[in-house]
Motif scaffolding. Structure first.
Motif, PDB file in Angstrom:
ATOM      1  N   VAL A  86       0.839  -1.205   0.000  1.00 54.76           N
ATOM      2  CA  VAL A  86       0.000   0.000   0.000  1.00 54.76           C
ATOM      3  C   VAL A  86       0.873   1.254   0.000  1.00 54.76           C
ATOM      4  O   VAL A  86       0.574   2.231  -0.703  1.00 54.76           O
ATOM      5  CB  VAL A  86      -0.952  -0.017   1.215  1.00 54.76           C
ATOM      6  N   VAL A  87       1.977   1.212   0.753  1.00 52.60           N
ATOM      7  CA  VAL A  87       2.840   2.389   0.819  1.00 52.60           C
ATOM      8  C   VAL A  87       3.506   2.641  -0.528  1.00 52.60           C
ATOM      9  O   VAL A  87       3.749   3.800  -0.894  1.00 52.60           O
ATOM     10  CB  VAL A  87       3.861   2.226   1.961  1.00 52.60           C
ATOM     11  N   VAL A  88       3.764   1.566  -1.303  1.00 52.02           N
ATOM     12  CA  VAL A  88       4.295   1.764  -2.655  1.00 52.02           C
ATOM     13  C   VAL A  88       3.319   2.581  -3.496  1.00 52.02           C
ATOM     14  O   VAL A  88       3.704   3.557  -4.160  1.00 52.02           O
ATOM     15  CB  VAL A  88       4.594   0.411  -3.325  1.00 52.02           C
ATOM     16  N   GLY A  89       2.023   2.219  -3.416  1.00 50.43           N
ATOM     17  CA  GLY A  89       1.033   3.002  -4.147  1.00 50.43           C
ATOM     18  C   GLY A  89       0.973   4.435  -3.654  1.00 50.43           C
ATOM     19  O   GLY A  89       0.854   5.385  -4.440  1.00 50.43           O
ATOM     20  N   PHE A  90       1.097   4.595  -2.337  1.00 48.77           N
ATOM     21  CA  PHE A  90       1.050   5.922  -1.727  1.00 48.77           C
ATOM     22  C   PHE A  90       2.166   6.810  -2.261  1.00 48.77           C
ATOM     23  O   PHE A  90       1.950   7.929  -2.737  1.00 48.77           O
ATOM     24  CB  PHE A  90       1.205   5.737  -0.216  1.00 48.77           C
ATOM     25  N   SER A  91       3.391   6.283  -2.221  1.00 47.31           N
ATOM     26  CA  SER A  91       4.508   7.131  -2.637  1.00 47.31           C
ATOM     27  C   SER A  91       4.535   7.284  -4.145  1.00 47.31           C
ATOM     28  O   SER A  91       5.097   8.252  -4.655  1.00 47.31           O
ATOM     29  CB  SER A  91       5.820   6.572  -2.130  1.00 47.31           C
ATOM     30  N   ALA A  92       3.891   6.353  -4.890  1.00 50.15           N
ATOM     31  CA  ALA A  92       3.786   6.567  -6.330  1.00 50.15           C
ATOM     32  C   ALA A  92       2.836   7.718  -6.617  1.00 50.15           C
ATOM     33  O   ALA A  92       3.068   8.513  -7.526  1.00 50.15           O
ATOM     34  CB  ALA A  92       3.303   5.294  -7.018  1.00 50.15           C
ATOM     35  N   ILE A 118      10.297   2.072  -5.842  1.00 49.72           N
ATOM     36  CA  ILE A 118      11.024   0.900  -6.340  1.00 49.72           C
ATOM     37  C   ILE A 118      11.808   0.246  -5.218  1.00 49.72           C
ATOM     38  O   ILE A 118      11.732  -0.970  -4.990  1.00 49.72           O
ATOM     39  CB  ILE A 118      11.963   1.311  -7.496  1.00 49.72           C
ATOM     40  N   SER A 119      12.553   1.065  -4.451  1.00 53.54           N
ATOM     41  CA  SER A 119      13.357   0.439  -3.394  1.00 53.54           C
ATOM     42  C   SER A 119      12.467  -0.159  -2.320  1.00 53.54           C
ATOM     43  O   SER A 119      12.792  -1.198  -1.759  1.00 53.54           O
ATOM     44  CB  SER A 119      14.337   1.428  -2.776  1.00 53.54           C
ATOM     45  N   CYS A 148       8.546  -0.372 -11.692  1.00 54.13           N
ATOM     46  CA  CYS A 148       8.008  -0.707 -10.381  1.00 54.13           C
ATOM     47  C   CYS A 148       6.825  -1.669 -10.538  1.00 54.13           C
ATOM     48  O   CYS A 148       6.648  -2.581  -9.732  1.00 54.13           O
ATOM     49  CB  CYS A 148       7.591   0.568  -9.681  1.00 54.13           C
ATOM     50  N   LEU A 149       6.024  -1.490 -11.608  1.00 50.43           N
ATOM     51  CA  LEU A 149       4.892  -2.388 -11.872  1.00 50.43           C
ATOM     52  C   LEU A 149       5.380  -3.819 -12.081  1.00 50.43           C
ATOM     53  O   LEU A 149       4.835  -4.758 -11.507  1.00 50.43           O
ATOM     54  CB  LEU A 149       4.154  -1.876 -13.105  1.00 50.43           C
TER      55      LEU A 149
END
Lengths: 85, 163, 122
Positions: A39-45, A61-62, C68-69
């Motif tokens: 979820v945090v990946v989506g957030f920071s994206a 990514i990281s 990233c995807l």
């Protein structure tokens, strides 16, 4: 519009944190931590749309790769834990 | 040959990470080449699996594979969405055992990932030839029928890609 | 126009994320929670990243979104598989109303072998 998205993702994070605190067994907590990472990946994206720079995409990514390694490590730990008994 | 392929894919990933390259950023490219060579030297000595890297039919089937996977993923999400948001939660979970005919290790890993992303199934373990799959809505069928329902389409396409 | 399409993708992704997190709270045991977690949140995050790629185009952030995807799509099912196996070996049983458990036979065989070995060594 984007403000609403951030609030919804924040609700998602709080649901995950609820499961981390409540979860009856350690694997429940591990699953919730893994999900929180995604979820945090989506957030920071989404932050890249607001901030107009690609810095937060590097964070995403990281975060993906590190969260994957963390999940694998926790899973290995859980697997080895049963051999002690 | 395999190492060269690995090096090129590593370098393409590096180019994605540092996209707006200009002649002034030669140091970025040099760093990318060095890091790619190091990575290939470290992890490139696996067993020789795929022998026909230049056969174009395989890439065609790999391109066919992606829309099938995306379609099944969307169906999977609507399925899980229905089960989660329904007030009674109509689930019948259980672990079933299915057989696979694939031999290559990469193909098996991709099959397990695809099983996890498709409707109501989650691969738990591989022992020998059999994959143990957690199924959220177990139906009363035999093992062969379960194999066909869970992994049928993917297995055929992956067999064409890897074997 | 392309902005609107991207925002529609992002909205769908956010909706699936929310549904996955509700599933994490509602469903009864670890394996069912993993089902909802993996599928809904993976597709949700991928949809968000694809929407960002559509909006920003072939800029640095758009290409990184595609990268990233791919990473999310590859790592998330693998992590879920490892966590499910770890949970089973840790000793978490299936839910009470589960229908079938074929996986337990593997451990029965292993325990049987261990018992035989223990009997052989006096």
């Amino acid at each position: 519009m984007i403000q609403v998205y951030f609030w919804v993702l924040l609700i998602c994070c709080f649901l995950c944190i609820y499961r981390i605190g409540r979860g009856p067994t350690p694997p429940d907590r591990a699953v919730a931590i893994d999900l929180l990472g995604t979820v945090v990946v989506g957030f920071s994206a989404l932050f890249t749309l607001v901030s107009n720079s690609d810095f937060y995409m590097n964070v995403a990514i990281s975060w993906t790769l590190l969260s994957f390694m963390g999940s694998i490590a926790i899973a290995k730990y859980l697997e080895a834990k049963s051999f002690d008994e | 040959m395999r190492k060269l392929f690995l090096f090129i894919s590593m370098f393409i990933i590096w180019l994605f990470m540092t996209w707006p390259f200009s002649p002034l950023k030669v140091q970025d490219l040099v760093t990318g080449v060095i890091v790619s060579i190091l990575v290939v030297l470290f992890i490139g000595k696996g067993q020789q699996e795929s022998k026909k890297i230049t056969e174009f039919k395989r890439y065609w089937w790999a391109i066919v594979y992606i829309p099938v996977l995306v379609y099944r993923m969307i169906v999977a999400n609507l399925d899980v969405l229905y089960r989660v948001l329904h007030p009674d939660m109509p689930i019948r979970p259980g672990i079933v055992k299915i057989k696979t005919k694939l031999q290559s290790r990469l193909a098996r890993a991709l099959l397990c990932n695809s099983i996890t992303l498709t409707p109501g199934t989650l691969s738990v373990d591989i022992v020998g030839d059999s994959i143990y799959v957690h199924w959220i809505n177990v139906r009363d069928v035999s093992q062969a029928q379960a194999t066909e329902m869970i992994a049928g389409g993917f297995e055929r396409i992956l067999k064409r890609i890897f074997e | 126009m392309i902005y609107v399409i991207g925002m529609i993708f992002i909205s769908i992704g956010i909706f699936f994320d929310l549904a996955g997190c509700i599933g994490l709270v509602r469903l009864p045991d670890v394996y069912n929670r993993l089902q909802s977690a993996t599928k809904c949140v993976t597709l949700g995050t991928c949809s968000i990243l694809f929407g960002i790629f559509l909006i920003t185009g072939f800029s640095p952030s758009g290409l990184k979104a595609i990268l990233c995807l791919v990473f999310v799509l590859l790592t998330s099912p693998t992590g879920a598989h490892a966590l499910a196996r770890g949970a089973y070996k840790y000793g978490v049983r299936l839910w009470d109303k589960s229908v079938k458990d074929d996986y337990s036979e593997v451990f029965k065989q292993q325990e049987g072998l261990q018992d035989v070995e223990n009997d052989d060594t006096p």
